[in-house]
Design a protein around this motif. Structure first.
Motif, short mmCIF file in Angstrom:
data_model
loop_
_atom_site.label_atom_id
_atom_site.label_comp_id
_atom_site.label_asym_id
_atom_site.label_seq_id
_atom_site.Cartn_x
_atom_site.Cartn_y
_atom_site.Cartn_z
N LEU A 61 0.40 -0.96 -0.20
CA LEU A 61 -0.31 -0.01 -0.17
C LEU A 61 0.47 1.09 -0.45
CD1 LEU A 61 -3.42 -1.48 2.37
CD2 LEU A 61 -2.45 -0.84 0.12
N ALA A 62 2.08 1.03 0.41
CA ALA A 62 2.75 2.47 0.07
C ALA A 62 2.83 2.26 -0.75
CB ALA A 62 4.89 2.39 0.05
N SER A 63 2.81 2.13 -2.47
CA SER A 63 2.96 2.86 -3.23
C SER A 63 1.58 4.17 -3.65
CB SER A 63 2.84 1.16 -4.34
OG SER A 63 3.86 0.71 -4.48
N VAL A 64 0.60 3.65 -2.78
CA VAL A 64 -0.69 4.61 -3.02
C VAL A 64 -0.29 5.91 -3.10
CG1 VAL A 64 -2.52 5.07 -2.33
CG2 VAL A 64 -2.01 2.88 -2.47
N ILE A 65 1.19 5.99 -2.11
CA ILE A 65 1.62 7.36 -1.95
C ILE A 65 3.04 7.17 -2.27
CG2 ILE A 65 2.45 8.52 0.29
CD1 ILE A 65 1.02 6.86 2.16
N VAL A 66 3.91 6.62 -2.67
CA VAL A 66 5.19 6.54 -3.43
C VAL A 66 4.55 7.10 -4.77
CG1 VAL A 66 7.36 5.77 -3.72
CG2 VAL A 66 6.21 5.21 -1.29
N GLU A 67 4.29 6.46 -5.43
CA GLU A 67 3.79 6.54 -6.77
C GLU A 67 3.19 8.27 -6.77
OE1 GLU A 67 5.31 5.04 -9.57
OE2 GLU A 67 5.67 3.07 -8.31
N PRO A 68 1.96 8.67 -6.72
CA PRO A 68 1.84 10.13 -7.04
C PRO A 68 2.81 11.13 -6.51
CG PRO A 68 0.19 8.92 -6.00
CD PRO A 68 0.93 8.03 -5.64
N ALA A 69 3.64 10.60 -5.24
CA ALA A 69 5.07 11.23 -4.35
C ALA A 69 5.84 11.65 -5.84
CB ALA A 69 5.27 10.95 -3.58
N LYS A 70 6.07 10.69 -6.46
CA LYS A 70 7.48 10.48 -7.60
C LYS A 70 7.00 11.39 -8.43
CE LYS A 70 9.22 7.06 -9.30
NZ LYS A 70 9.28 5.44 -9.05
N VAL A 71 5.67 11.35 -8.94
CA VAL A 71 5.35 12.71 -10.18
C VAL A 71 5.33 14.14 -9.77
CG1 VAL A 71 3.03 13.11 -11.81
CG2 VAL A 71 3.80 10.88 -11.05
N LEU A 72 5.13 14.36 -8.66
CA LEU A 72 5.00 15.50 -8.20
C LEU A 72 6.18 16.23 -7.18
CD1 LEU A 72 1.35 15.82 -6.40
CD2 LEU A 72 2.43 17.12 -8.02
N PHE A 73 7.76 14.97 -7.36
CA PHE A 73 9.34 14.91 -7.09
C PHE A 73 8.75 15.45 -5.38
CE2 PHE A 73 9.28 16.52 -11.43
CZ PHE A 73 10.21 15.76 -12.05
N LEU B 36 0.28 3.25 -12.47
CA LEU B 36 1.59 3.25 -11.55
C LEU B 36 1.55 2.57 -10.56
CD1 LEU B 36 2.74 6.29 -13.40
CD2 LEU B 36 3.92 4.82 -13.59
N VAL B 37 -0.03 2.97 -9.42
CA VAL B 37 0.34 2.68 -8.26
C VAL B 37 -0.21 1.37 -8.28
CG1 VAL B 37 -1.60 2.73 -7.01
CG2 VAL B 37 -0.83 4.79 -7.57
N LEU B 38 -1.04 0.28 -9.71
CA LEU B 38 -1.09 -0.88 -9.34
C LEU B 38 0.19 -1.62 -9.75
CD1 LEU B 38 -4.40 -1.38 -10.40
CD2 LEU B 38 -4.38 -1.70 -8.22
N GLY B 39 1.01 -1.74 -10.59
CA GLY B 39 2.11 -1.97 -10.53
C GLY B 39 3.46 -1.66 -9.95
N GLY B 40 3.27 -0.46 -8.95
CA GLY B 40 4.53 -0.71 -7.88
C GLY B 40 4.07 -1.71 -6.56
N ALA B 41 2.77 -1.30 -6.43
CA ALA B 41 2.55 -2.13 -5.30
C ALA B 41 2.29 -3.64 -5.59
CB ALA B 41 0.81 -2.26 -5.32
N SER B 42 2.47 -3.87 -6.75
CA SER B 42 2.83 -5.49 -6.96
C SER B 42 3.99 -5.90 -7.28
CB SER B 42 1.88 -5.79 -9.10
OG SER B 42 2.96 -5.37 -9.35
N GLY B 43 4.48 -4.90 -8.16
CA GLY B 43 6.36 -5.46 -7.86
C GLY B 43 6.68 -5.57 -6.02
N VAL B 44 6.55 -4.64 -5.01
CA VAL B 44 6.30 -4.22 -3.64
C VAL B 44 6.06 -5.74 -2.71
CG1 VAL B 44 5.90 -3.16 -1.65
CG2 VAL B 44 6.58 -1.94 -3.63
N ALA B 45 4.56 -6.55 -3.38
CA ALA B 45 3.84 -7.63 -2.97
C ALA B 45 4.86 -8.94 -3.46
CB ALA B 45 2.93 -7.81 -3.26
N THR B 46 5.64 -8.74 -5.36
CA THR B 46 6.24 -10.15 -5.36
C THR B 46 7.37 -9.61 -4.94
OG1 THR B 46 5.76 -9.48 -7.60
CG2 THR B 46 7.71 -10.61 -7.41
N ASN B 47 8.20 -9.04 -3.72
CA ASN B 47 9.67 -8.97 -3.02
C ASN B 47 9.07 -9.11 -1.96
OD1 ASN B 47 11.70 -8.29 -4.74
ND2 ASN B 47 10.60 -6.26 -4.81
N LEU B 48 7.73 -8.76 -1.45
CA LEU B 48 7.56 -9.75 -0.27
C LEU B 48 7.08 -11.19 0.23
CD1 LEU B 48 5.74 -9.04 2.61
CD2 LEU B 48 4.06 -8.08 1.62
#
Length: 686
Positions: free
Chosen positions: A197-209, A294-306
Motif C-alpha cells: 500500500l506504500a505505492s499509493v503514496i509513493v507513486e503520486p509523490a514521484k510525479v510531484l517530485f 503506476l500505483v497498481l504496478g508499484g504495489a505488485s512489485g512490492v508484493a512480489t518482493n514480499l
C-alpha cells in the motif's frame, strides 16, 4: 494579470515538502558511491554472501572472506553516517561546518550504539554547522587581522565539542526512539502484508517530485537497518523499481498517439536503462488516469518482493535496471527480477486499457493540434522547480518537427538585463562556431517581445509568459545557463535547417572550443553585440564597470539574503544604485532565480526597479563556503549587476562564456586574494 505574480513558483505544503526532500537527498545522493561500495562488500563477503563461507554457491566460497566481512559493520555504522553528516554540514556552512557536523554525529553514533544513525546524521550534521554559523556571526568582521585562523579553529573546536556532548546525551536517545518506532511501523506493514500500500503514496509523490523526503528520510535509513540484520531490504525497491515506469512507456509506445507515442520509445531507454524516472512524469500529467496503473504496478512489485522475501543490499541510485541488479542480494535475484517484470506487466496492461478507452478522443485532440505533452512537460518542470535536460528533450522533440524557418533567436528574461544577456552570449558563440549563417541571437525583456521571434529561450518559470507574448514562436526552456544541454539541441536544429540534416558532430564540436578571455575594457563588436530593447548596439568604448573595490573573497558561506545585501551594498557604494535596489533584487529572486549554473549567480533588480539604477557596475563576490541559492543550488560566485544602457552586457556575455569552462572556473576559485581574482578577470584568462 501581473507579470511578477504570474511567474511565482507554487508554494504551500507541496513546495515545503519538496524543499525538505531536496535537502535530505542533498546529503544522501553525493554519497551514493559509498553506499554502492558498502553494498558490494555486503553482497560478496558477509557469511551468506556470494564469496562468504555460507554463500549460495559452494564453488565460490572463500575462507578469506571472513576477514573482509569485518569491513561491513564499521562502514555502515561509522563511515556512511559521517559522510552524510559532513555533506549536510558543508551545505549549511562550508567545509568547517562539515567538520563540526561530523564531530557532533560521533556523539549520536556512540550514544545510540547498535542503531544505524542515518537519521541522526541528517539532524546532527547540518544542525551543528548551523550552530557554528550562528556563533561566529557574533564576532563576524570584528576579529583583528592575523587572528582569524586562531579564532576560527577554536570556535569550531568548541562548537564541535559541545554539540557532540548534546548529541550523545539528548539527540541520540530521541533518534534511537524515532528509528525504533519507524522500524516497528515498517515491520508491521511487512508482517501484515500491507507494505504494497506504500505505492499509493509513493507513486503520486514521484510525479510531484515529493518522493525524496520519503525515500531518503525513511526508506534508506530503515532499509540500512534491515540490510544489516537480514542481508537485504525490499524498501530499497519501493521507490526505485524501474518496472512501473517502463510498463507505462511501453504501453504508450504501442497504443499512444501523437507526440506521446513518438517520444515514448526513447523515454523508455532513458528511464529503464539510465534510471532517470522523471522522464515519464509528463506523460502521467498529460493523462492523470495513468497514475492508477503506476500505483497498481508499484504495489505488485512490492508484493512480489514480499512473497519471495527478496530485496537489495543497498540503495539503487539512479533507479536503473543495472543498478538494481548490481545491488540485488544473494538469493534474491529471482524475486527482484520478477518484481520488476510483474510491476511492468501490470502497469502495461492497466495503462493499455485506459489508452484504448480514450483512443478516439486522443486521436481527435491530436488531429486538432492539441499538444498536451508539451504543457505537461512545462508543468513537470514547474513541479521540480527548475528545468530538466531530459524533459527538455521531450519538449525539443516537438520543436524539431516544426517547419518554420528560424532566423531570429531571442533570449528573454524579465528585465532583459542579466541572465538573458549571458545566455544569448553563450548560445551566439555556439551558433557561430557551428558555422551557422543567417541566424541572429539577441536578448530582450519579455515585456519587449513583439512577435518577431522565431525561437524564444527562457528559464522554465518564464516560458508561459513568453508564450503569451510570442505565441507563434518555438519555445525552449532552460535551467542553468552555463552548460545547458538545450543549447546543443538548438544548434542541432539550426544545422538541420541549414544543411537539411542534423549534423551531430558539428553540434558536439561547439562545446570543445576554448572560450575567449574576459576583457573589461574592450569595445563591443557591432556584429555580435546583444541588442537593446530598441535593437541597437551601444556606441563608443565600454566603460569600466568593475573596479578592484568591487571584488571580494570570503572564506565562509552566507545566506542568499546576506549575499544580496553585500552585492547591493557594493553597487550602492560605487554610485550605481540607490538604497532601494536591494529590495528589487530580493523581489527578483521571489519570482525567478538568478542562479545560472556552474556555481554562478547574477542577482539584479526587477524591470520595475529602473529608477533605482543610476549607472552601470558589477560586484564580484566569491564565497568559498558557498551560498544556498534555493532548490539545492549552491553559488560560489555572486556577480551583482546594475545596468544603465548596455555598458555591462558585453562583459556579462564574456562572464557567461568563461563560467561555461570548468578549467576557467577552477582558476577563478584558486585565486588566493581579491587582487589576484581581479587581475584574472581584468586581464583575461589563458
Amino acid at each position: 494579470m501581473s507579470t511578477e505574480t504570474s511567474a511565482k513558483a507554487p508554494g504551500g505544503l507541496r513546495t515545503g515538502v519538496q524543499k525538505f526532500g531536496t535537502f535530505l537527498s542533498g546529503m544522501i545522493m553525493p554519497n551514493i558511491a559509498a553506499f554502492i561500495a558498502w553494498g558490494l562488500l555486503t553482497a560478496l563477503f558477509i557469511p551468506t554472501g556470494w564469496l562468504g563461507v555460507e554463500g549460495p554457491v559452494e564453488a565460490l566460497r572463500w575462507s578469506g572472506s571472513e576477514g573482509l566481512a569485518a569491513i561491513v559493520d564499521p562502514t555502515i555504522q561509522y563511515l556512511l553516517p559521517l559522510l552524510i553528516a559532513f555533506t549536510g554540514g558543508n551545505v549549511v556552512y562550508g567545509h568547517r561546518g562539515g567538520v563540526v557536523g561530523a564531530v557532533a554525529t560521533m556523539g549520536v553514533i556512540v550514544g545510540a550504539a547498535g542503531t544505524i544513525m542515518f537519521i541522526g546524521a541528517m539532524i546532527a550534521g547540518p544542525g551543528a554547522a548551523w550552530v557554528l554559523k550562528m556563533v561566529e556571526k557574533l564576532w563576524d568582521g570584528k576579529i583583528k587581522a592575523g587572528f582569524e585562523m586562531l579564532v576560527n579553529n577554536f570556535s569550531a573546536g568548541f562548537v564541535g565539542f559541545f554539540t557532540g556532548l548534546a548529541a550523545y546525551y539528548w539527540l541520540a536517545p530521541l533518534v534511537k526512539g524515532l528509528t525504533d518506532v519507524l522500524g516497528k511501523a515498517v515491520g508491521w506493514l511487512v508482517d501484515t502484508g500491507l507494505i504494497p500500500l506504500a505505492s499509493v503514496i509513493v507513486e503520486p509523490a514521484k510525479v510531484l517530485f515529493l518522493n525524496n523526503a520519503i525515500n531518503h528520510g525513511v526508506f534508506t535509513p530503515i532499509g540500512g537497518e534491515q540490510s544489516t540484520e537480514i542481508g537485504h531490504s525490499l524498501l530499497y525497491l519501493v521507490e526505485a523499481n524501474p518496472g512501473p515506469g517502463a510498463g507505462l512507456l511501453l504501453a504508450l509506445t504501442v497504443f499512444g498517439v501523437g507526440a506521446a507515442r513518438a517520444t515514448a520509445p526513447g523515454a523508455f531507454l532513458i528511464q529503464f536503462l539510465g534510471g532517470i524516472h522523471e522522464i515519464y512524469f509528463p506523460y502521467v500529467l498529460a493523462k492523470p488516469v495513468l497514475l492508477v496503473a503506476l500505483v497498481l504496478g508499484g504495489a505488485s512489485g512490492v508484493a512480489t518482493n514480499l512473497i519471495f522475501d527478496s530485496g537489495l543490499v543497498a540503495p539503487a541510485s539512479p533507479g536503473s535496471i543495472f543498478a538494481v541488479l548490481i545491488q540485488t542480494a544473494p538469493g534474491s535475484h529471482l524475486g527482484v527480477i520478477l518484481s520488476v517484470l510483474i510491476s511492468a506487466a501490470v502497469t502495461f496492461v492497466v495503462s493499455t486499457l485506459f489508452l484504448l478507452a480514450s483512443r478516439k478522443r486522443d486521436l481527435a485532440a491530436d488531429a486538432a493540434g492539441e499538444d498536451k505533452l508539451a504543457a505537461a512537460v512545462a508543468q513537470t518542470e514547474r513541479n521540480k522547480g527548475k528545468a530538466s535536460s531530459v524533459l527538455g528533450g521531450l519538449a525539443g522533440a516537438g520543436a524539431a518537427t516544426a517547419t518554420q524557418t528560424i532566423q531570429n533567436v531571442i533570449f528573454a528574461c524579465d528585465a532583459g538585463m542579466g541572465s538573458s544577456a549571458m545566455g544569448a552570449g553563450v548560445l551566439r558563440k555556439k551558433v557561430q562556431q557551428a558555422g551557422i549563417e543567417g541566424v541572429t541571437v539577441t536578448n530582450k525583456a519579455i515585456a519587449n517581445l513583439d512577435g518577431t521571434a522565431d525561437l524564444v529561450v527562457t528559464q522554465a518559470q518564464l516560458t508561459e509568459r513568453a508564450r503569451m507574448k510570442e505565441p507563434n514562436a518555438l519555445h525552449v526552456s532552460v535551467g542553468g545557463f552555463m552548460n545547458a544541454p538545450e543549447y546543443d539541441e538548438v544548434v542541432a536544429l539550426l544545422l538541420a535547417q541549414q544543411n537539411g540534416s542534423a549534423e551531430e558532430a558539428a553540434a558536439e564540436e561547439t562545446a570543445t572550443h576554448d572560450a575567449p578571455a574576459i576583457d573589461f575594457g574592450a569595445k563591443p563588436d557591432p556584429a555580435t553585440s546583444t541588442a537593446t530593447a530598441e535593437g541597437e548596439a551601444p556606441e563608443g568604448a565600454t566603460p569600466e564597470v568593475l573596479t578592484r573595490d568591487n571584488v571580494r573573497i570570503h572564506a565562509g558561506s552566507a545566506t542568499r539574503d546576506e549575499a544580496l545585501r553585500e552585492a547591493a551594498g557594493i553597487l550602492e557604494a560605487a554610485g550605481a544604485v540607490t538604497g532601494d535596489y536591494l529590495e528589487a533584487m530580493k523581489a527578483r529572486e521571489e519570482t525567478v532565480s538568478t542562479y545560472m549554473g556552474n556555481g554562478l549567480a547574477i542577482p539584479h533588480g526587477t524591470d520595475a526597479a529602473k529608477d533605482a539604477v543610476l549607472g552601470s557596475a558589477l560586484a564580484v563576490i566569491r564565497y568559498d563556503g558557498g551560498v544556498e541559492w534555493g532548490d539545492g543550488d549552491v553559488a560560489t560566485f555572486v556577480v551583482g549587476i546594475a545596468g544603465k544602457g548596455d555598458a555591462h552586457l558585453e562583459i556579462l556575455q564574456s562572464v557567461a562564456i568563461q563560467f561555461g569552462d570548468d578549467d576557467t572556473v577552477a582558476r577563478l576559485k584558486a585565486a588566493e586574494t581579491p587582487d589576484e581574482l581581479y587581475a584574472l578577470l581584468k586581464g583575461g584568462l589563458a
